[in-house]
Design an enzyme around this catalytic site. Sequence first.
Site, PDB file in Angstrom:
ATOM      1  CB  VAL A 156      -0.933   0.013   1.225  1.00 51.46           C
ATOM      2  CG1 VAL A 156      -1.742   1.311   1.268  1.00 51.46           C
ATOM      3  CG2 VAL A 156      -1.864  -1.186   1.183  1.00 51.46           C
ATOM      4  CE  LYS A 157       4.151   5.381  -4.858  1.00 50.73           C
ATOM      5  NZ  LYS A 157       4.277   5.412  -6.337  1.00 50.73           N
ATOM      6  CG  LEU A 158      -0.133   4.733   3.100  1.00 53.73           C
ATOM      7  CD1 LEU A 158       0.200   4.395   4.550  1.00 53.73           C
ATOM      8  CD2 LEU A 158      -1.621   4.976   2.936  1.00 53.73           C
TER       9      LEU A 158
END
Length: 213
Positions: free
Chosen positions: A82-84
């Site tokens: 997951v890219k935040l």
Amino acid sequence: MKFFIDTANLDEIKRVKDMGLLDGVTTNPTLAAKEGGDFRKLIASICEVVQGPVSAEVVATEASKMVQEGKDLASISEHVVVKLPTTPDGVKALSKLVEAGIRCNMTLVFQPIQALVVAKVGATYVSPFLGRLDDIGQDSMHMLQSCRTIYDNYDFDTQILAASLRHPLHVVQAAEMGADVATLPPALFDKLLNHPLTDIGLEKFLADWQKRA
């Protein structure tokens, strides 16, 4: 150094994989929007091809919604990371997702203190954007070296994922600085092996071969 490709285009992903260079994929909302169609299906298809880390970015900006979206993305495949965004809400979401056992890639990092914070919280990857720093006249490699030094000082497990690379020299410099991963746009992969003397040498070898009696 691991090589990731920065695209959501399946044809480009397959092409680089066939070269034996592909370790993973990074995407973002801009890249995904170019491909159109259902985003979840696209990420699932990429994961099937790559069988390695695939960064899928949230579009929410509030922490609780990022967490919800992140969990949904992680459910697509075991390969999803997951890219935040590296914002206060992004770091809050990182903390919750790490607690849930979900790997995260913290993006849009432009200074070493951001890299220190996300490593402390438990990010799997940190993505310093090198080319964008160079674009505004800052020394991106000095920043990258600072990140490497900090991580080595404290034995952080977070991997440095050099992003926003513009040319082969960026790749070489990032490797010299000890970046764990470089994510490259498709066109940059094509430039890695290009050198005029290689082309000239091959032409000469082939010409000499044709002259054999």
